[in-house]
Write a protein that holds these residues in place. Sequence first.
Motif, PDB file in Angstrom:
ATOM      1  N   ASP A 197       0.884  -1.160   0.000  1.00  0.00           N
ATOM      2  CA  ASP A 197       0.000   0.000   0.000  1.00  0.00           C
ATOM      3  C   ASP A 197       0.934   1.225   0.000  1.00  0.00           C
ATOM      4  O   ASP A 197       2.127   1.103   0.308  1.00  0.00           O
ATOM      5  CB  ASP A 197      -0.845  -0.054   1.279  1.00  0.00           C
ATOM      6  N   ASP A 211      -0.177   5.012   0.965  1.00  0.00           N
ATOM      7  CA  ASP A 211      -0.473   5.997   2.005  1.00  0.00           C
ATOM      8  C   ASP A 211      -0.361   5.367   3.391  1.00  0.00           C
ATOM      9  O   ASP A 211      -1.133   4.476   3.734  1.00  0.00           O
ATOM     10  CB  ASP A 211      -1.893   6.558   1.823  1.00  0.00           C
ATOM     11  N   HIS A 235      -4.267  12.948   4.260  1.00  0.00           N
ATOM     12  CA  HIS A 235      -5.674  12.618   3.968  1.00  0.00           C
ATOM     13  C   HIS A 235      -6.525  13.007   5.174  1.00  0.00           C
ATOM     14  O   HIS A 235      -7.593  13.615   5.030  1.00  0.00           O
ATOM     15  CB  HIS A 235      -5.843  11.112   3.696  1.00  0.00           C
ATOM     16  N   LYS A 291      -9.210   4.867   6.071  1.00  0.00           N
ATOM     17  CA  LYS A 291      -7.945   4.422   5.483  1.00  0.00           C
ATOM     18  C   LYS A 291      -8.197   3.317   4.460  1.00  0.00           C
ATOM     19  O   LYS A 291      -8.906   2.352   4.750  1.00  0.00           O
ATOM     20  CB  LYS A 291      -6.984   3.921   6.573  1.00  0.00           C
ATOM     21  N   VAL A 317      -9.947   3.496   1.910  1.00  0.00           N
ATOM     22  CA  VAL A 317     -11.272   3.647   1.303  1.00  0.00           C
ATOM     23  C   VAL A 317     -11.195   4.731   0.221  1.00  0.00           C
ATOM     24  O   VAL A 317     -10.536   5.757   0.408  1.00  0.00           O
ATOM     25  CB  VAL A 317     -12.297   4.022   2.405  1.00  0.00           C
ATOM     26  N   SER A 318     -11.877   4.517  -0.910  1.00  0.00           N
ATOM     27  CA  SER A 318     -11.803   5.463  -2.030  1.00  0.00           C
ATOM     28  C   SER A 318     -12.320   6.841  -1.608  1.00  0.00           C
ATOM     29  O   SER A 318     -13.005   6.986  -0.602  1.00  0.00           O
ATOM     30  CB  SER A 318     -12.630   4.952  -3.208  1.00  0.00           C
ATOM     31  N   ARG A 319     -11.980   7.836  -2.433  1.00  0.00           N
ATOM     32  CA  ARG A 319     -12.336   9.222  -2.103  1.00  0.00           C
ATOM     33  C   ARG A 319     -13.839   9.386  -1.896  1.00  0.00           C
ATOM     34  O   ARG A 319     -14.288   9.908  -0.885  1.00  0.00           O
ATOM     35  CB  ARG A 319     -11.858  10.127  -3.246  1.00  0.00           C
ATOM     36  N   SER A 358     -15.168   7.493   1.112  1.00  0.00           N
ATOM     37  CA  SER A 358     -14.763   8.178   2.352  1.00  0.00           C
ATOM     38  C   SER A 358     -15.719   9.333   2.630  1.00  0.00           C
ATOM     39  O   SER A 358     -16.153   9.539   3.763  1.00  0.00           O
ATOM     40  CB  SER A 358     -13.342   8.743   2.212  1.00  0.00           C
ATOM     41  N   LYS A 385     -11.842  18.380  -1.256  1.00  0.00           N
ATOM     42  CA  LYS A 385     -10.944  17.612  -0.368  1.00  0.00           C
ATOM     43  C   LYS A 385      -9.666  17.292  -1.131  1.00  0.00           C
ATOM     44  O   LYS A 385      -8.552  17.402  -0.610  1.00  0.00           O
ATOM     45  CB  LYS A 385     -11.639  16.325   0.102  1.00  0.00           C
ATOM     46  N   ASN A 386      -9.824  16.878  -2.397  1.00  0.00           N
ATOM     47  CA  ASN A 386      -8.626  16.492  -3.149  1.00  0.00           C
ATOM     48  C   ASN A 386      -7.708  17.688  -3.377  1.00  0.00           C
ATOM     49  O   ASN A 386      -6.483  17.550  -3.314  1.00  0.00           O
ATOM     50  CB  ASN A 386      -9.009  15.841  -4.482  1.00  0.00           C
ATOM     51  N   TYR A 406      -5.769  18.185  -0.339  1.00  0.00           N
ATOM     52  CA  TYR A 406      -4.783  17.097  -0.223  1.00  0.00           C
ATOM     53  C   TYR A 406      -3.597  17.355  -1.164  1.00  0.00           C
ATOM     54  O   TYR A 406      -2.436  17.228  -0.756  1.00  0.00           O
ATOM     55  CB  TYR A 406      -5.458  15.750  -0.541  1.00  0.00           C
ATOM     56  N   SER A 458      -2.318   0.848  -4.362  1.00  0.00           N
ATOM     57  CA  SER A 458      -2.894   1.967  -3.614  1.00  0.00           C
ATOM     58  C   SER A 458      -4.234   2.352  -4.208  1.00  0.00           C
ATOM     59  O   SER A 458      -4.391   2.391  -5.428  1.00  0.00           O
ATOM     60  CB  SER A 458      -1.956   3.188  -3.685  1.00  0.00           C
ATOM     61  N   LYS A 504      -5.757   7.894  -6.417  1.00  0.00           N
ATOM     62  CA  LYS A 504      -5.492   8.364  -7.785  1.00  0.00           C
ATOM     63  C   LYS A 504      -4.257   9.257  -7.804  1.00  0.00           C
ATOM     64  O   LYS A 504      -3.711   9.555  -8.861  1.00  0.00           O
ATOM     65  CB  LYS A 504      -6.707   9.121  -8.315  1.00  0.00           C
ATOM     66  N   ASN A 505      -3.834   9.705  -6.640  1.00  0.00           N
ATOM     67  CA  ASN A 505      -2.631  10.549  -6.549  1.00  0.00           C
ATOM     68  C   ASN A 505      -1.355   9.727  -6.386  1.00  0.00           C
ATOM     69  O   ASN A 505      -0.262  10.299  -6.292  1.00  0.00           O
ATOM     70  CB  ASN A 505      -2.756  11.503  -5.355  1.00  0.00           C
TER      71      ASN A 505
HETATM   72  C1  BG6 Z   1      -6.016   5.470   0.085  1.00  0.00           C
HETATM   73  C2  BG6 Z   1      -6.099   6.261   1.379  1.00  0.00           C
HETATM   74  O1  BG6 Z   1      -4.697   5.062  -0.118  1.00  0.00           O
HETATM   75  O2  BG6 Z   1      -6.409   6.279  -1.012  1.00  0.00           O
HETATM   76  C3  BG6 Z   1      -7.488   6.844   1.547  1.00  0.00           C
HETATM   77  O3  BG6 Z   1      -5.810   5.400   2.461  1.00  0.00           O
HETATM   78  C4  BG6 Z   1      -7.883   7.644   0.309  1.00  0.00           C
HETATM   79  O4  BG6 Z   1      -7.495   7.665   2.701  1.00  0.00           O
HETATM   80  C5  BG6 Z   1      -7.758   6.768  -0.929  1.00  0.00           C
HETATM   81  O5  BG6 Z   1      -9.225   8.111   0.425  1.00  0.00           O
HETATM   82  C6  BG6 Z   1      -8.090   7.524  -2.221  1.00  0.00           C
HETATM   83  O6  BG6 Z   1      -7.140   8.527  -2.436  1.00  0.00           O
HETATM   84  P1  BG6 Z   1      -7.280   9.735  -3.458  1.00  0.00           P
HETATM   85  O7  BG6 Z   1      -5.918  10.375  -3.435  1.00  0.00           O
HETATM   86  O8  BG6 Z   1      -7.589   9.152  -4.817  1.00  0.00           O
HETATM   87  O9  BG6 Z   1      -8.365  10.629  -2.974  1.00  0.00           O
END
Ligand code: BG6
Length: 225
Positions: A11, A13, A23, A47, A49-51, A54, A80-81, A84, A118, A121-122
């Motif tokens: 993983d 994050d 996050h 943790k 969980v997708s954006r 969440s 939120k993104n 982040y 992971s 998307k980041n």
């Molecule tokens: C996971 C994190 O790796 O990625 C989560 O643990 C997060 O907290 C999820 O919501 C999605 O991430 P992102 O960057 O696409 O919003």
Amino acid sequence: MNQTLQAVIFDLDGVITDTAEYHFQAWKAIAEELNIPFTREFNEHLKGVSRIDSLKLLLGQANPPRAYSAAEMDELADRKNKLYVELIAGITPADLLPGIDVFLSELREAGIKTGIASASKNAPAVLRSLGVTSRFDTVVDVTRLKNNKPDPEIFVTAAASLGVEPGACIGVEDAVSGIDAIKAAGMFAVAIGSGSQFPKADAVLPSTAELNYRELAQRFAETRR
Ligand code: BG6
Ligand code: MG
């Protein structure tokens, strides 16, 4: 079975770098704006969980409950993104968590393949900022998946793209949903955190500093005999 260890799938994050904290901070800012209580304890459920999922969990905490349109939800998730992305802008190779650099080198030297699974998307941008993209043999493209953790799809996909059976892999996670996904994939699960949090993990380490190739390979071999 006598299966030897062939790959370690991580993983990102909270395992490779401490972006789990960013996050948390970004969600906390959104929660405060909406007057929704937000604790570190509740954040544990987000943790892995997708954006958008969440956000749904967060909005489910509103008291009194309130309905949000799809457009409102998209706007909150985007915001939120953005928060982040601002927080991760300053990430450098110095932000690798303790022990990760050495562990990745040990795996390379031993000929063990490596991957990133992971939900973020980041993830590709974070890996670039850390300067570690080339140290992973595969990075799963989360936008191509149908199911989120705890579904095993992301770990099974990582193993397939490495050309390795899931049973020959170790998965490393800091989230309960992630450990469930690793176990459902049929892999050996290493959790980073406290033991009581991860009853299903095969090994629990208090910190990434404890990741050690020889020890893990031995523990893996004991379960595969
Ligand atoms: C996971 C994190 O790796 O990625 C989560 O643990 C997060 O907290 C999820 O919501 C999605 O991430 P992102 O960057 O696409 O919003
Ligand atoms: Mg994580």
